[in-house]
Design a protein around this motif. Structure first.
Motif, PDB file in Angstrom:
ATOM      1  N   GLN A   1       6.594  30.283  23.897  1.00 54.09           N
ATOM      2  CA  GLN A   1       7.440  29.993  25.064  1.00 54.09           C
ATOM      3  C   GLN A   1       8.901  29.753  24.685  1.00 54.09           C
ATOM      4  O   GLN A   1       9.755  29.699  25.572  1.00 54.09           O
ATOM      5  CB  GLN A   1       6.875  28.791  25.824  1.00 54.09           C
ATOM      6  N   GLY A   2       9.172  29.583  23.395  1.00 53.43           N
ATOM      7  CA  GLY A   2      10.547  29.573  22.924  1.00 53.43           C
ATOM      8  C   GLY A   2      11.363  28.339  23.260  1.00 53.43           C
ATOM      9  O   GLY A   2      10.839  27.238  23.403  1.00 53.43           O
ATOM     10  N   CYS A   3      12.683  28.555  23.452  1.00 52.66           N
ATOM     11  CA  CYS A   3      13.653  27.460  23.558  1.00 52.66           C
ATOM     12  C   CYS A   3      14.069  27.141  24.988  1.00 52.66           C
ATOM     13  O   CYS A   3      15.116  26.528  25.201  1.00 52.66           O
ATOM     14  CB  CYS A   3      14.912  27.810  22.773  1.00 52.66           C
ATOM     15  N   GLY A   4      13.283  27.544  25.965  1.00 55.73           N
ATOM     16  CA  GLY A   4      13.700  27.370  27.346  1.00 55.73           C
ATOM     17  C   GLY A   4      13.265  26.061  27.973  1.00 55.73           C
ATOM     18  O   GLY A   4      12.910  25.090  27.279  1.00 55.73           O
ATOM     19  N   ASN A   5      13.255  26.048  29.293  1.00 55.01           N
ATOM     20  CA  ASN A   5      12.931  24.839  30.047  1.00 55.01           C
ATOM     21  C   ASN A   5      11.440  24.556  30.146  1.00 55.01           C
ATOM     22  O   ASN A   5      11.033  23.591  30.799  1.00 55.01           O
ATOM     23  CB  ASN A   5      13.543  24.913  31.445  1.00 55.01           C
ATOM     24  N   THR A   6      10.618  25.403  29.517  1.00 52.90           N
ATOM     25  CA  THR A   6       9.187  25.087  29.456  1.00 52.90           C
ATOM     26  C   THR A   6       8.912  23.944  28.483  1.00 52.90           C
ATOM     27  O   THR A   6       7.836  23.342  28.532  1.00 52.90           O
ATOM     28  CB  THR A   6       8.370  26.314  29.026  1.00 52.90           C
ATOM     29  N   ARG A   7       9.862  23.660  27.612  1.00 50.71           N
ATOM     30  CA  ARG A   7       9.697  22.511  26.701  1.00 50.71           C
ATOM     31  C   ARG A   7       9.664  21.234  27.527  1.00 50.71           C
ATOM     32  O   ARG A   7      10.503  21.044  28.418  1.00 50.71           O
ATOM     33  CB  ARG A   7      10.840  22.478  25.687  1.00 50.71           C
ATOM     34  N   ASN A   8       8.692  20.391  27.249  1.00 46.58           N
ATOM     35  CA  ASN A   8       8.516  19.190  28.054  1.00 46.58           C
ATOM     36  C   ASN A   8       8.389  17.952  27.169  1.00 46.58           C
ATOM     37  O   ASN A   8       7.937  18.026  26.027  1.00 46.58           O
ATOM     38  CB  ASN A   8       7.309  19.339  28.975  1.00 46.58           C
ATOM     39  N   PRO A   9       8.803  16.783  27.695  1.00 46.05           N
ATOM     40  CA  PRO A   9       8.806  15.562  26.885  1.00 46.05           C
ATOM     41  C   PRO A   9       7.424  14.904  26.819  1.00 46.05           C
ATOM     42  O   PRO A   9       6.703  14.836  27.809  1.00 46.05           O
ATOM     43  CB  PRO A   9       9.811  14.662  27.608  1.00 46.05           C
ATOM     44  N   ARG A  10       7.097  14.411  25.616  1.00 47.64           N
ATOM     45  CA  ARG A  10       5.842  13.712  25.373  1.00 47.64           C
ATOM     46  C   ARG A  10       6.135  12.453  24.562  1.00 47.64           C
ATOM     47  O   ARG A  10       7.097  12.415  23.790  1.00 47.64           O
ATOM     48  CB  ARG A  10       4.872  14.604  24.583  1.00 47.64           C
ATOM     49  N   ILE A  11       5.300  11.437  24.730  1.00 45.71           N
ATOM     50  CA  ILE A  11       5.435  10.223  23.927  1.00 45.71           C
ATOM     51  C   ILE A  11       4.078   9.856  23.351  1.00 45.71           C
ATOM     52  O   ILE A  11       3.035  10.172  23.929  1.00 45.71           O
ATOM     53  CB  ILE A  11       6.000   9.029  24.735  1.00 45.71           C
ATOM     54  N   GLN A  12       4.097   9.208  22.206  1.00 50.43           N
ATOM     55  CA  GLN A  12       2.874   8.690  21.613  1.00 50.43           C
ATOM     56  C   GLN A  12       3.221   7.575  20.641  1.00 50.43           C
ATOM     57  O   GLN A  12       4.323   7.544  20.059  1.00 50.43           O
ATOM     58  CB  GLN A  12       2.081   9.794  20.926  1.00 50.43           C
ATOM     59  N   LYS A  13       2.279   6.677  20.478  1.00 51.88           N
ATOM     60  CA  LYS A  13       2.451   5.556  19.561  1.00 51.88           C
ATOM     61  C   LYS A  13       2.283   6.053  18.128  1.00 51.88           C
ATOM     62  O   LYS A  13       1.497   6.961  17.870  1.00 51.88           O
ATOM     63  CB  LYS A  13       1.419   4.479  19.890  1.00 51.88           C
ATOM     64  N   PHE A  14       3.036   5.471  17.192  1.00 49.80           N
ATOM     65  CA  PHE A  14       2.838   5.813  15.783  1.00 49.80           C
ATOM     66  C   PHE A  14       2.700   4.553  14.947  1.00 49.80           C
ATOM     67  O   PHE A  14       3.007   3.450  15.402  1.00 49.80           O
ATOM     68  CB  PHE A  14       3.957   6.730  15.252  1.00 49.80           C
ATOM     69  N   THR A  15       2.212   4.746  13.738  1.00 50.19           N
ATOM     70  CA  THR A  15       1.934   3.629  12.843  1.00 50.19           C
ATOM     71  C   THR A  15       2.715   3.803  11.545  1.00 50.19           C
ATOM     72  O   THR A  15       3.506   4.737  11.408  1.00 50.19           O
ATOM     73  CB  THR A  15       0.427   3.530  12.549  1.00 50.19           C
ATOM     74  N   TRP A  16       2.441   2.918  10.596  1.00 51.32           N
ATOM     75  CA  TRP A  16       3.148   2.946   9.320  1.00 51.32           C
ATOM     76  C   TRP A  16       2.137   3.000   8.176  1.00 51.32           C
ATOM     77  O   TRP A  16       1.121   2.307   8.197  1.00 51.32           O
ATOM     78  CB  TRP A  16       4.045   1.717   9.167  1.00 51.32           C
ATOM     79  N   ASN A  17       2.432   3.842   7.194  1.00 49.31           N
ATOM     80  CA  ASN A  17       1.576   3.944   6.023  1.00 49.31           C
ATOM     81  C   ASN A  17       1.796   2.757   5.087  1.00 49.31           C
ATOM     82  O   ASN A  17       2.777   2.017   5.224  1.00 49.31           O
ATOM     83  CB  ASN A  17       1.859   5.252   5.274  1.00 49.31           C
ATOM     84  N   ALA A  18       0.909   2.593   4.122  1.00 51.82           N
ATOM     85  CA  ALA A  18       0.987   1.476   3.183  1.00 51.82           C
ATOM     86  C   ALA A  18       2.275   1.500   2.372  1.00 51.82           C
ATOM     87  O   ALA A  18       2.782   0.447   1.963  1.00 51.82           O
ATOM     88  CB  ALA A  18      -0.223   1.487   2.256  1.00 51.82           C
ATOM     89  N   ASP A  19       2.833   2.707   2.150  1.00 54.63           N
ATOM     90  CA  ASP A  19       4.076   2.807   1.367  1.00 54.63           C
ATOM     91  C   ASP A  19       5.320   2.610   2.226  1.00 54.63           C
ATOM     92  O   ASP A  19       6.450   2.785   1.745  1.00 54.63           O
ATOM     93  CB  ASP A  19       4.143   4.149   0.638  1.00 54.63           C
ATOM     94  N   GLY A  20       5.143   2.277   3.515  1.00 54.92           N
ATOM     95  CA  GLY A  20       6.281   2.007   4.390  1.00 54.92           C
ATOM     96  C   GLY A  20       6.810   3.207   5.132  1.00 54.92           C
ATOM     97  O   GLY A  20       7.753   3.083   5.914  1.00 54.92           O
ATOM     98  N   THR A  21       6.215   4.384   4.927  1.00 59.40           N
ATOM     99  CA  THR A  21       6.657   5.584   5.628  1.00 59.40           C
ATOM    100  C   THR A  21       5.973   5.677   6.998  1.00 59.40           C
ATOM    101  O   THR A  21       4.852   5.192   7.177  1.00 59.40           O
ATOM    102  CB  THR A  21       6.329   6.857   4.823  1.00 59.40           C
ATOM    103  N   PRO A  22       6.619   6.290   7.977  1.00 58.45           N
ATOM    104  CA  PRO A  22       6.011   6.409   9.314  1.00 58.45           C
ATOM    105  C   PRO A  22       4.896   7.444   9.320  1.00 58.45           C
ATOM    106  O   PRO A  22       4.957   8.458   8.614  1.00 58.45           O
ATOM    107  CB  PRO A  22       7.181   6.849  10.193  1.00 58.45           C
ATOM    108  N   ASN A  23       3.878   7.189  10.131  1.00 55.76           N
ATOM    109  CA  ASN A  23       2.758   8.112  10.287  1.00 55.76           C
ATOM    110  C   ASN A  23       2.675   8.513  11.750  1.00 55.76           C
ATOM    111  O   ASN A  23       2.227   7.746  12.599  1.00 55.76           O
ATOM    112  CB  ASN A  23       1.455   7.437   9.844  1.00 55.76           C
ATOM    113  N   PHE A  24       3.121   9.733  12.062  1.00 57.85           N
ATOM    114  CA  PHE A  24       3.158  10.192  13.444  1.00 57.85           C
ATOM    115  C   PHE A  24       1.848  10.828  13.885  1.00 57.85           C
ATOM    116  O   PHE A  24       1.653  11.084  15.072  1.00 57.85           O
ATOM    117  CB  PHE A  24       4.308  11.185  13.643  1.00 57.85           C
ATOM    118  N   GLY A  25       0.964  11.106  12.929  1.00 56.94           N
ATOM    119  CA  GLY A  25      -0.300  11.732  13.276  1.00 56.94           C
ATOM    120  C   GLY A  25      -0.099  13.163  13.734  1.00 56.94           C
ATOM    121  O   GLY A  25       0.747  13.891  13.225  1.00 56.94           O
ATOM    122  N   GLU A  26      -0.866  13.575  14.738  1.00 53.49           N
ATOM    123  CA  GLU A  26      -0.732  14.909  15.311  1.00 53.49           C
ATOM    124  C   GLU A  26      -0.310  14.783  16.761  1.00 53.49           C
ATOM    125  O   GLU A  26      -0.484  13.725  17.382  1.00 53.49           O
ATOM    126  CB  GLU A  26      -2.056  15.670  15.216  1.00 53.49           C
TER     127      GLU A  26
END
Length: 361
Positions: free
Chosen positions: A320-345
């Motif tokens: 669908q490319g770079c047009g207005n079909t792109r839509n906003p999504r949100i999700q919770k994320f966590t932190w790995n033991a080394d302090g880096t963020p883990n966004f999951g899938e």
């Protein structure tokens, strides 16, 4: 005495019949302890689903306490949504806060606006051109009012280094008391050029100090489908460690994905060697979740401050490319033991997700 008694009886008997009549009438009308015409107000749902709205490329959220200001690319203007519930954008409407002039250097293609608050004033950073993409540059607006959806937005001008090259996706990064500007740009004047992430020190919210420094360019296989690094966003963990997410490969491909840079401990943001690149994407296409080309993200916390959330856009179908079909999504994320963020899938679309903790319902 008899008259009085007789009179009393004559008054009482009609009242008994009247009472019986009312009982019969009430029964015929379906009367009960509850009024049948009153429908209880349904409770607000404790969940939401992605996408938040059908269209919203380059989403951005600025959080001020439990109030959120949301924007995305509208193309011909800058708009803001003020809300207490970012998961409920479907119920909100934009307030247009700035419209560009009809002609001129920043009159067209208003891309990826970002709202920031610096030293008590509001600033909008946005990319714009005169209708020719090769002329895209970053610009700044300022507003001194307490609420950025009100007051007057003053055009402060172009924000650029002396080389004044093509630039989009500008953002502000604060580290150890110093503010930096990060953005995506071309090395030269070729159209189109390879997009790289640049950084420069800020002298004030609308002025850069010194020349730009390139801190990442497409080098890994997953970044090479379009030769793009763009959309830089700063993130810190609870210990103050600095990360920079960015979007890689072309937005016109399903290879578009989020990457991550990590600043070394005691590192200098202006030193490219102090930034370490994650070898794999940190958020990538998940076809079975209807998430294609996730990218161009931002971060915020739940209203009660106990949860970390990421906002990003994605397409719901292939190619669908770079047009207005792109839509906003949100999700919770966590932190790995080394302090880096883990966004999951990427979260699956149309599947209920618990709303951010403390969000008004």
């Amino acid at each position: 005495m008899k008259r009085a008694e007789t009179g009393a009886k004559r008054v009482w008997k009609p009242n008994l019949w009247l009472l019986l009549g009312w009982v019969l009438l009430f029964a015929q009308c379906g009367g009960s302890d509850e009024d049948p015409q009153v429908t209880p107000t349904p409770e607000a749902s404790p969940t939401f689903t992605n996408p938040l709205i059908a269209s919203g490329p380059d989403p951005w959220v600025f959080q001020q306490g439990d109030t959120y200001y949301y924007t995305h690319t509208l193309g011909n203007r800058i708009g803001l949504i003020k809300t207490k519930a970012i998961s409920q954008l479907k119920d909100e409407r934009f307030t247009t806060v700035w419209t560009p002039p009809a002609t001129g250097a920043y009159s067209k293609n208003i891309w990826a606006p970002e709202l920031h608050q610096i030293a008590g004033k509001w600033y909008f950073y946005f990319a714009a051109d005169d209708g020719n993409d090769a002329n895209h540059r970053m610009y700044v607006l300022e507003n001194a009012s307490a609420d950025p959806t009100t007051g007057t937005w003053e055009f402060k001008g172009k924000i650029a280094t002396p080389s004044d090259k093509w630039a989009i996706d500008g953002s502000v990064l604060e580290h150890q008391g110093q503010q930096y500007f990060v953005w995506s740009g071309w090395e030269g004047d070729n159209s189109p050029g390879i997009q790289q992430i640049y950084i420069a020190r800020m002298a004030n919210p609308w002025t850069l100090e010194g020349e730009r420094v390139m801190i990442t360019r497409p080098t890994l296989n997953w970044e090479m489908n379009g030769l793009v690094n763009e959309g830089p966003q700063a993130l810190k963990n609870s210990a103050g460690k600095l990360f920079l997410t960015y979007s890689a490969s072309g937005c016109w491909t399903d290879s578009y994905a989020l990457g991550r840079l990590t600043l070394r401990d005691n590192g200098n943001p202006l030193n490219p060697d102090d930034w370490m690149k994650s070898p794999t994407p940190v958020l990538a296409t998940k076809a079975e979740n209807n998430a294609f080309g996730p990218g161009h993200n931002g971060f915020f916390k739940s209203p009660d401050g106990t949860e970390d959330w990421i906002i990003y856009h994605a397409n719901s179908a292939r190619d669908q490319g770079c047009g207005n079909t792109r839509n906003p999504r949100i999700q919770k994320f966590t932190w790995n033991a080394d302090g880096t963020p883990n966004f999951g899938e990427p979260a699956k679309t149309n599947v209920p997700i618990t709303r951010p903790s403390g969000e008004v319902q």
